[in-house]
Write a protein that holds these residues in place. Sequence first.
Motif, PDB file in Angstrom:
ATOM      1  N   LYS A 162      -3.978   3.799  -1.361  1.00 39.84           N
ATOM      2  CA  LYS A 162      -4.200   2.925  -2.520  1.00 39.84           C
ATOM      3  C   LYS A 162      -3.340   1.680  -2.387  1.00 39.84           C
ATOM      4  O   LYS A 162      -2.238   1.731  -1.830  1.00 39.84           O
ATOM      5  N   THR A 163      -3.839   0.586  -2.907  1.00 37.36           N
ATOM      6  CA  THR A 163      -3.062  -0.640  -2.963  1.00 37.36           C
ATOM      7  C   THR A 163      -2.368  -0.746  -4.318  1.00 37.36           C
ATOM      8  O   THR A 163      -2.560   0.101  -5.193  1.00 37.36           O
ATOM      9  N   TYR A 168       0.615   5.192   1.622  1.00 43.10           N
ATOM     10  CA  TYR A 168      -0.069   5.876   2.712  1.00 43.10           C
ATOM     11  C   TYR A 168       0.163   7.380   2.646  1.00 43.10           C
ATOM     12  O   TYR A 168       1.208   7.842   2.175  1.00 43.10           O
ATOM     13  N   ARG A 173      -4.317   4.995   4.690  1.00 46.62           N
ATOM     14  CA  ARG A 173      -4.062   4.219   3.472  1.00 46.62           C
ATOM     15  C   ARG A 173      -4.734   4.910   2.290  1.00 46.62           C
ATOM     16  O   ARG A 173      -5.907   5.265   2.351  1.00 46.62           O
ATOM     17  N   ASN A 188       0.815  -1.207   0.000  1.00 45.71           N
ATOM     18  CA  ASN A 188       0.000   0.000   0.000  1.00 45.71           C
ATOM     19  C   ASN A 188       0.852   1.261   0.000  1.00 45.71           C
ATOM     20  O   ASN A 188       2.022   1.244   0.402  1.00 45.71           O
TER      21      ASN A 188
END
Length: 296
Positions: free
Chosen positions: A133-134, A109, A131, A107
């Motif tokens: 985005k992955t 952050y 968070r 991820n």
Amino acid sequence: MRRNILAAGIAVAVVATGLVATGVAVTARSASAALSDVPADCKTVTAAYRSDGQALAYRYADKKTRTEAMPGDMLGWVPTGIVTFLESGSDAGGMNHSLATHPTDGNIYHIKRITDTIDGVEKVTTHTVTRVKTGFGGTRFITMAWPFVYRAAGTSLYRYKFSFVDGKPTLSGRTTISSHAWDTVKTLDHQRTIGTGTKAVDVLFGIKSNGQLKEWRINHATPVAVSSKVLKETGWGNFTSLGRGHCTSRPNGRALMGITAEGRASVYFDANETDGLGTDIKGGSLGLVGWTEKAY
């Protein structure tokens, strides 16, 4: 990271090695190898993280090096890449934002810091991690040329657009800038953006593993049309971090500070940062300064 730094003008713990984030000045290291080609008023700072996740700043100013750690600036993990932006404040306190990629969970952050001066010591009073985005596993470095975030992973360079949507930090889907040979690029930083609208171009600089200091130009409208220029052919490959600073008496120039994994630092002065030439970049090594933590 404008400057890729954690904070500027902070009253913090200062040590050459083995610092503790207490807010008390302990010691600073004189840069005994004062470099005649580098103006005395050149300053630069590089973000770093200690192995326990404490944020650090490696700073060169007044011909001295020092390590700074602000109380309360504890992330708890060491980012693979980090860039700081939207800095504001005064001597009493301030605020800044960072994007940081996690070493294991894939991820990216958003970090928001608010600082305040308490009993004469500036501290981080608010440290919020969100968070965003992955899909950021394998990130080697990131930098920002507002509003774009550039990220290297594997052999590729990607670009994302950052924004706040209803106050929430947001990144767009990725655009592939290039899928070739970016695993040979060790560092990347934003120098400036020239032009406006569809003609705007981000000028980035960094180091390659073959020792080159290089400049890349990426068009906002057609990002896959990347042009590049070698500023220095050799001598830069040992650096794991390269930061950009300024020199008060030479506003058209820039200071550059490289750091090696062994804790050696070098400082250079580029007399004209916009000429696309490396012939006027001069400086040299400060020797071992004890900067062995992960630097960006």
